[in-house]
Design an enzyme around this catalytic site. Structure first.
Site, short mmCIF file in Angstrom:
data_model
loop_
_atom_site.label_atom_id
_atom_site.label_comp_id
_atom_site.label_asym_id
_atom_site.label_seq_id
_atom_site.Cartn_x
_atom_site.Cartn_y
_atom_site.Cartn_z
N ASP A 1 -7.82 -3.58 5.54
CA ASP A 1 -9.15 -2.97 5.65
C ASP A 1 -9.75 -2.83 4.27
O ASP A 1 -9.15 -3.22 3.26
CB ASP A 1 -9.09 -1.62 6.38
CG ASP A 1 -8.19 -0.60 5.69
OD1 ASP A 1 -7.82 -0.83 4.51
OD2 ASP A 1 -7.85 0.42 6.30
N ARG B 1 -6.48 1.44 12.81
CA ARG B 1 -7.83 1.80 12.35
C ARG B 1 -8.80 0.65 12.64
O ARG B 1 -9.37 0.04 11.73
CB ARG B 1 -7.80 2.14 10.85
CG ARG B 1 -6.94 3.35 10.54
CD ARG B 1 -6.72 3.49 9.04
NE ARG B 1 -5.76 4.53 8.74
CZ ARG B 1 -6.06 5.73 8.24
NH1 ARG B 1 -7.32 6.04 8.00
NH2 ARG B 1 -5.12 6.62 7.98
N ASP C 1 -3.19 -2.49 3.15
CA ASP C 1 -3.52 -2.50 4.58
C ASP C 1 -4.72 -3.41 4.83
O ASP C 1 -5.54 -3.63 3.92
CB ASP C 1 -3.85 -1.08 5.06
CG ASP C 1 -2.60 -0.28 5.41
OD1 ASP C 1 -1.51 -0.86 5.37
OD2 ASP C 1 -2.72 0.92 5.72
N GLU D 1 0.82 -1.21 0.00
CA GLU D 1 0.00 0.00 0.00
C GLU D 1 0.85 1.26 0.00
O GLU D 1 0.46 2.29 -0.55
CB GLU D 1 -0.94 0.01 1.21
CG GLU D 1 -1.77 1.27 1.32
CD GLU D 1 -3.03 1.09 2.13
OE1 GLU D 1 -3.55 2.10 2.62
OE2 GLU D 1 -3.52 -0.05 2.27
N LYS D 2 2.02 1.16 0.63
CA LYS D 2 2.88 2.34 0.76
C LYS D 2 4.32 1.88 0.89
O LYS D 2 4.59 0.70 1.21
CB LYS D 2 2.44 3.18 1.96
CG LYS D 2 2.37 2.41 3.27
CD LYS D 2 1.89 3.28 4.41
CE LYS D 2 0.39 3.45 4.45
NZ LYS D 2 -0.30 2.22 4.93
N TYR E 1 -2.08 -2.43 14.02
CA TYR E 1 -2.88 -1.60 13.10
C TYR E 1 -3.89 -0.75 13.88
O TYR E 1 -4.66 -1.27 14.68
CB TYR E 1 -3.60 -2.51 12.12
CG TYR E 1 -4.38 -1.81 11.05
CD1 TYR E 1 -3.73 -1.14 10.02
CD2 TYR E 1 -5.77 -1.80 11.06
CE1 TYR E 1 -4.44 -0.49 9.03
CE2 TYR E 1 -6.49 -1.17 10.07
CZ TYR E 1 -5.83 -0.51 9.05
OH TYR E 1 -6.54 0.13 8.08
#
Length: 594
Positions: free
Chosen positions: A114, A333, A112, A8-9, A331
């Site tokens: 989610d 979130r 990630d 993702e990053k 994580y």
């Protein structure tokens, strides 16, 4: 043959590369033997603007703003379009080139864990019409131990398509709501002569309405004086305090049972003071208070706001840095505080890592008992994510900022507290009758401090220690004191309490049937989006900070007053959120929901 990891990053790519072996750096990717690790920068594609569906050149106003037309509304795409973001084109081209390489026979999705993380890599794969088999790397922390576990337990990416579908549905319904209604109400504003740019959002507008309603309630609030009575009783084994309890037919009470009549209060003082009374109730019960759960994002946001005055956006950024940059926590979130039972066995290793870094916590860590399994460890209540906890990663805490240190300490202490006994106390109740008036006393004697030993802040025991008396014992009512008070308006929202309100929206719904439905849901917004929604409302000057509180502006109130109730109500938004949750598991179908 090798694998192509798409993270993702960049930070996630580096964490994976560190466990795959020595990495060499190229433009836009890392090489580890036969494997390649590349990365996105969040979402690389975005939905097309409404102008692409309406066609033709779009005229502009004198101020340079595009002119919108009523006859174009509503804009409902038949075939949805998306395009690469301008600042993502170079990296997207690199990913496309890597997907074409014949020596890379498998794709590993490393978004990630989610909805959005699932979609942002899936949409890249769809953009390039990928046909290679895809696995899913799904981890909740970036420390080496967790990364290695994730790499050794890759799953088929097809299992997570419900997550991508839910994110795609969320994006499209937000587009339909925001683009159409913002244009419609802005054009209506222009016709009325106001000419204000009004932005409407599926979650944003009900959130604004919560604050506006609270501010209205405070503005309209009229304080009313009321009176309470406290008596001091003397018994042969000691003295204690009791509070007067009004009877069912007591005159002078309001609808909430408060005594509003000062004359009646003074009469009761004179009636009981100096008189003899009898103990009518004496109860003792050993009780325990279970451990607080590990933090959800909403919980740590609330505590960060309460203790340190942190905004929701700052708390999220700090928790994200602890997870992503420092690799010290899991994580962030997450909407739950429960933990998977599979991680219970990691406790000794986690505590050992914490002890090596925290010179001030040796005593409480040494006092932890890793055989204690608190209610927090509950596999059935863990969703895709679990509560925020420390990892086994070790580093110098001097690298943390002051705010990072503060929130990290809260997370660490909450974790250590799971391995202490429950807080135990003896609860005592005494009821006394004096001249037919009832007084009640509550007492508490701590038996085992338990987990409160670790969580020293935020807990106070105001209850008195009551003497051991017996029913029908005589007591003397030594003194009765009238306490004068005033009803208080509801408290203004802080960013922490506003996020709690979004998560527990049922508390703000009057209709019993709707309240019941929403009580079983997850509120409005998600743990990943609530902070950004509040930030957007502030950016658009609908909300503003006032000390630790957040209040509506004149513009925000005006917008709410101009909108019909259906757009301000949280009910439809919360029901939509529940549908999105169901889409994650494959029901209802994506098209049916839209």
């Amino acid at each position: 043959m090798g694998r192509l990891f798409i993270a993702e990053k960049p930070s996630v790519a580096r964490a994976i590369a560190a466990e795959l072996g020595k990495a060499s750096r190229s433009d836009g990717y890392l090489s580890c033997g036969n494997d390649i690790i590349t990365w996105c920068f969040g979402h690389m594609l975005e939905l097309a603007s409404p102008d692409e569906y309406t066609g033709g050149d779009v005229p502009r106003s004198a101020a340079g703003r595009k002119r919108w037309r009523v006859d174009e509304l509503p804009i409902i795409p038949v075939k949805w379009k998306s395009h690469p973001k301008e600042d993502a084109r170079k990296q997207l081209k690199i990913i496309g080139g890597l997907l074409k390489r014949t020596d890379l026979t498998e794709v590993v999705h490393a978004g990630d864990p989610d909805r959005e993380g699932q979609l942002l890599v899936d949409e890249v794969l769809a953009h390039f019409k990928n046909r290679k088999p895809a696995s899913r790397y799904w981890v909740s922390a970036q420390d080496p131990v967790t990364v290695r576990r994730g790499l050794s337990s890759l799953k088929d990416n097809i299992q997570f398509q419900g997550w991508a579908a839910a994110a795609r549905a969320r994006a499209r319904v937000d587009w339909l709501t925001g683009m159409n209604l913002s244009r419609a109400f802005t054009l209506a504003s222009e016709r009325s002569g106001a000419g204000a740019l009004l932005t409407i959002g599926r979650v944003q507008t009900p959130t604004l309405a919560l604050v506006v309603q609270r501010d209205h309630d405070i503005d309209r609030f009229v304080s009313v004086p009321f009176y309470t009575l406290e008596a001091t009783f003397i018994h042969k084994v000691g003295q204690f305090r009791g509070t007067w309890q009004p009877g069912e037919d007591q005159a002078g009470l309001d609808s909430e049972g408060r005594l509003l009549d000062k004359a009646i209060a003074d009469h009761l003082v004179a009636k009981a003071q100096g008189k003899q009374g009898l103990v009518s109730v004496f109860k003792q019960q050993k009780r325990s208070q279970p451990h607080p759960l590990a933090f959800s994002l909403a919980d740590i946001t609330l505590l960060g706001s309460k203790i340190y005055g942190l905004s929701a956006e700052v708390t999220l950024k700090v928790c994200q840095a602890l997870y992503e940059k420092h690799k010290l926590t899991s994580y962030p979130r997450t909407d739950t505080g429960y933990l998977p039972e599979s991680q219970f066995a990691d406790a000794p290793a986690v505590l050992a890592s914490l002890r090596s870094m925290h010179s001030g916590l040796e005593d409480v860590i040494d006092g932890a008992d890793t055989s204690i399994r608190s209610r927090t460890w509950n596999e059935k209540k863990v969703t895709a994510h679990h509560g925020i906890i420390p990892t086994q990663h070790r580093c110098s805490l001097s690298a943390l900022t002051d705010t990072e240190s503060k929130l990290y300490d809260l997370i660490v202490r909450r974790y250590i507290a799971q391995f202490y006994p429950e807080h135990q106390f003896m609860a005592t109740t005494i009821e006394v009758i004096v001249e037919e008036e009832q007084f009640k006393s509550y007492g508490k004697r701590i038996l085992v401090q338990g987990w409160r030993t670790v969580l020293v802040s935020g807990h106070s025991d105001k209850e008195q220690a009551l003497p051991a008396v017996a029913i029908k014992d005589e007591v003397s009512c030594d003194k009765v004191t009238r306490r004068d008070a005033k009803t208080k308006p509801p408290a203004r929202f802080s960013e922490g309490t506003l996020i709690q309100a979004m998560a527990n929206i049922h508390r703000y719904i009057v209709d019993p049937a709707q309240k019941k439905v929403l009580r079983e849901g997850d509120g409005i917004g998600t743990s990943a989006t609530r902070a950004s929604i509040i930030s957007e409302l502030k950016r658009r000057a609908y909300l503003e900070a006032s000390g630790k509180h957040i209040i509506s502006t004149t513009l925000g109130r005006s917008l709410c007053s101009a909108l019909p109730e259906v757009l301000k109500s949280a009910v439809s938004t919360a029901v939509n959120e529940r549908s999105l949750k169901e889409i994650e598991t494959g029901s209802p179908k994506f098209d049916a929901f839209l």
